[in-house]
Design a protein around this motif. Structure first.
Motif, PDB file in Angstrom:
ATOM      1  N   ASN A  72      77.007   6.405  86.583  1.00 20.40           N
ATOM      2  CA  ASN A  72      76.929   5.377  85.304  1.00 20.40           C
ATOM      3  C   ASN A  72      78.280   5.832  84.599  1.00 20.40           C
ATOM      4  O   ASN A  72      78.714   5.088  83.316  1.00 20.40           O
ATOM      5  CB  ASN A  72      75.684   5.845  84.474  1.00 20.40           C
ATOM      6  N   ILE A  73      78.909   6.889  84.634  1.00 21.67           N
ATOM      7  CA  ILE A  73      79.936   7.334  83.927  1.00 21.67           C
ATOM      8  C   ILE A  73      81.344   6.810  84.564  1.00 21.67           C
ATOM      9  O   ILE A  73      82.314   6.519  83.723  1.00 21.67           O
ATOM     10  CB  ILE A  73      80.303   9.062  83.910  1.00 21.67           C
ATOM     11  N   CYS A  74      81.326   6.686  85.846  1.00 20.31           N
ATOM     12  CA  CYS A  74      82.560   6.288  86.585  1.00 20.31           C
ATOM     13  C   CYS A  74      82.599   4.632  86.190  1.00 20.31           C
ATOM     14  O   CYS A  74      83.834   4.153  86.135  1.00 20.31           O
ATOM     15  CB  CYS A  74      82.390   6.490  87.894  1.00 20.31           C
TER      16      CYS A  74
ATOM     17  N   ALA B 126      90.596   7.809  78.731  1.00 21.35           N
ATOM     18  CA  ALA B 126      89.847   8.089  79.446  1.00 21.35           C
ATOM     19  C   ALA B 126      88.925   9.115  78.883  1.00 21.35           C
ATOM     20  O   ALA B 126      87.649   9.202  79.344  1.00 21.35           O
ATOM     21  CB  ALA B 126      90.516   8.451  80.993  1.00 21.35           C
ATOM     22  N   ARG B 127      89.553  10.385  78.413  1.00 22.95           N
ATOM     23  CA  ARG B 127      88.549  11.430  77.761  1.00 22.95           C
ATOM     24  C   ARG B 127      87.769  10.959  76.856  1.00 22.95           C
ATOM     25  O   ARG B 127      86.585  11.310  76.722  1.00 22.95           O
ATOM     26  CB  ARG B 127      89.633  12.336  77.335  1.00 22.95           C
TER      27      ARG B 127
ATOM     28  N   GLU C 221      82.462  10.505  74.813  1.00 22.74           N
ATOM     29  CA  GLU C 221      82.221   9.903  73.689  1.00 22.74           C
ATOM     30  C   GLU C 221      81.184   8.709  73.845  1.00 22.74           C
ATOM     31  O   GLU C 221      80.349   8.588  72.940  1.00 22.74           O
ATOM     32  CB  GLU C 221      83.248   9.705  72.483  1.00 22.74           C
ATOM     33  N   ILE C 222      81.478   8.171  74.787  1.00 26.76           N
ATOM     34  CA  ILE C 222      80.689   6.722  75.301  1.00 26.76           C
ATOM     35  C   ILE C 222      79.481   7.086  76.238  1.00 26.76           C
ATOM     36  O   ILE C 222      78.533   6.786  76.151  1.00 26.76           O
ATOM     37  CB  ILE C 222      81.856   5.768  75.355  1.00 26.76           C
ATOM     38  N   ARG C 223      80.311   7.148  77.543  1.00 30.14           N
ATOM     39  CA  ARG C 223      79.507   6.738  78.463  1.00 30.14           C
ATOM     40  C   ARG C 223      78.755   8.402  78.911  1.00 30.14           C
ATOM     41  O   ARG C 223      77.429   8.000  79.374  1.00 30.14           O
ATOM     42  CB  ARG C 223      80.624   7.000  79.796  1.00 30.14           C
ATOM     43  N   MET C 224      79.085   9.471  78.668  1.00 33.51           N
ATOM     44  CA  MET C 224      78.290  10.568  79.057  1.00 33.51           C
ATOM     45  C   MET C 224      77.082  10.897  78.237  1.00 33.51           C
ATOM     46  O   MET C 224      75.887  10.837  78.741  1.00 33.51           O
ATOM     47  CB  MET C 224      79.138  11.830  78.864  1.00 33.51           C
ATOM     48  N   PRO C 225      77.254  10.548  76.741  1.00 34.20           N
ATOM     49  CA  PRO C 225      75.992  10.619  75.929  1.00 34.20           C
ATOM     50  C   PRO C 225      75.018   9.427  76.438  1.00 34.20           C
ATOM     51  O   PRO C 225      73.838   9.723  76.601  1.00 34.20           O
ATOM     52  CB  PRO C 225      76.356  10.351  74.466  1.00 34.20           C
TER      53      PRO C 225
ATOM     54  N   PHE D 212      70.637   1.511  74.977  1.00 28.42           N
ATOM     55  CA  PHE D 212      70.800   2.841  74.957  1.00 28.42           C
ATOM     56  C   PHE D 212      72.309   3.166  74.623  1.00 28.42           C
ATOM     57  O   PHE D 212      73.116   4.170  74.393  1.00 28.42           O
ATOM     58  CB  PHE D 212      71.031   3.499  76.502  1.00 28.42           C
ATOM     59  N   SER D 213      72.809   2.035  73.959  1.00 25.03           N
ATOM     60  CA  SER D 213      74.179   1.897  73.414  1.00 25.03           C
ATOM     61  C   SER D 213      74.332   2.773  72.152  1.00 25.03           C
ATOM     62  O   SER D 213      73.162   2.621  71.219  1.00 25.03           O
ATOM     63  CB  SER D 213      74.767   0.508  73.222  1.00 25.03           C
TER      64      SER D 213
END
Length: 324
Positions: free
Chosen positions: A12-14, A38-39, A44-48, A176-177
């Motif tokens: 989901n993160i990649c 990328a950071r 801030e977007i994919r990890m949470p 989940f956005s």
């Protein structure tokens, strides 16, 4: 299940409109050389969002398992019984009222509003359970209260013209956005505290599954156990609805999939397995929702319904076959 959950979390993160490698994920938290874009995408977007899908998915499956155990019905769940819709209605009203008053909402306020809605809906379902002998009619009553709450919510969303509640419509469909780290920390505290309490109830739940008379003879306080199930399932359902909106079929489908996989219904195994399975299921569905028709994003309930509804149909057909 833990391995599957971890793999889906990484995927989901990649995977997304911008491809991210595992080394980028490690570098973004370990101080490695990673591009600023990328950071930001990772942290801030994919990890949470991925963590929220895992935590809330687990909470949703666990809530469904509790309700199925409580009502002794395989298709009982927060969405079917109208509990999610009740939470959605109260949260929508609080959001619209607060925006109109230019008030800032924090995570605990949303959870409290959702809990009130969930508790009111649960109270209605329990009241109907006393009046009706047939469990099928109880399910129908829950579906009807769900429709009523959803209709009122849609009415509120439609006529709320403030530009600041554009995201309210997407939230009301399930998504989940827009999850922040503050949201993640709040939901993690609430969900893990409730889940730990459920796990500590494994022994009395095991006795309760064999019937109220058996549980009473084993020394279980039935009244106290019922209150605990109602409160904990309402808290879990409230946390999900507050942050992601109503998410359908996860609470029904995952407990049955887990039960088939483990070949047992023992709560001490089912409780952690449902949590892990629910998290993995929601991560998988959220990945499809983001990528299937990119850049257009589907609501999470659309995807979960596609996979969850057939499972419910199979369950009903099996019960019909067994009753003959």
């Amino acid at each position: 299940m833990a391995v599957l959950l971890t793999v889906l979390l990484v995927l989901n993160i990649c995977i997304g409109s911008v491809a991210v490698s595992i080394s980028d994920i490690i570098g973004s938290f370990g101080g490695g050389e990673v591009g600023e874009t990328a950071r930001t995408i990772i942290r801030e977007i994919r990890m949470p969002r991925a963590l929220a899908a895992a935590v809330l998915g687990g909470a949703l499956a666990l809530c469904g398992y509790l309700l199925q155990t409580f009502f002794h019905n395989p298709i009982a769940g927060p969405f079917v019984l109208g509990i999610s819709s009740g939470s959605k209605l109260v949260v929508a009203l609080v959001m619209v009222f607060s925006i109109g008053q230019a008030a800032a909402l924090n995570s605990f306020t949303l959870i409290l509003a959702a809990f009130v809605g969930a508790f009111l809906s649960m109270g209605f379902v329990l009241l109907m359970a006393r009046k009706m002998d047939r469990m099928s009619m109880l399910i129908v009553s829950g579906v009807m209260i769900g429709y009523i709450c959803s209709a009122v919510t849609d009415f509120v969303v439609t006529f709320a013209e403030d530009a600041d509640i554009v995201n309210l419509h997407n939230w009301s469909k399930g998504s989940f956005s827009g999850i922040t780290w503050g949201n993640v920390s709040t939901m993690t505290i609430v969900v893990f505290a409730a889940s730990a309490a459920v796990f500590l109830m494994a022994k009395p739940l095991s006795a309760y599954q064999l019937g109220e008379a058996y549980a009473h003879n084993m020394g279980v306080n039935i009244k106290l156990l019922r209150i605990a199930i109602v409160l904990l399932s309402s808290i879990l359902a409230a946390c999900i609805t507050a942050f992601a909106g109503p998410v359908s079929f996860v609470g029904i489908a995952v407990p049955h999939l887990v039960k088939q996989l483990l070949k047992t219904a023992k709560p001490i195994l089912m409780i952690p397995a449902c949590f892990l399975g629910g998290g993995a299921f929601c991560l998988f569905c959220d990945l499809l929702a983001r990528t299937l028709f990119a850049p257009t994003e589907l609501s999470i309930s659309t995807v979960t319904a596609v996979f969850g509804a057939p499972i419910v149909i199979v369950i009903m057909l099996r019960r019909q076959k067994e009753s003959r």
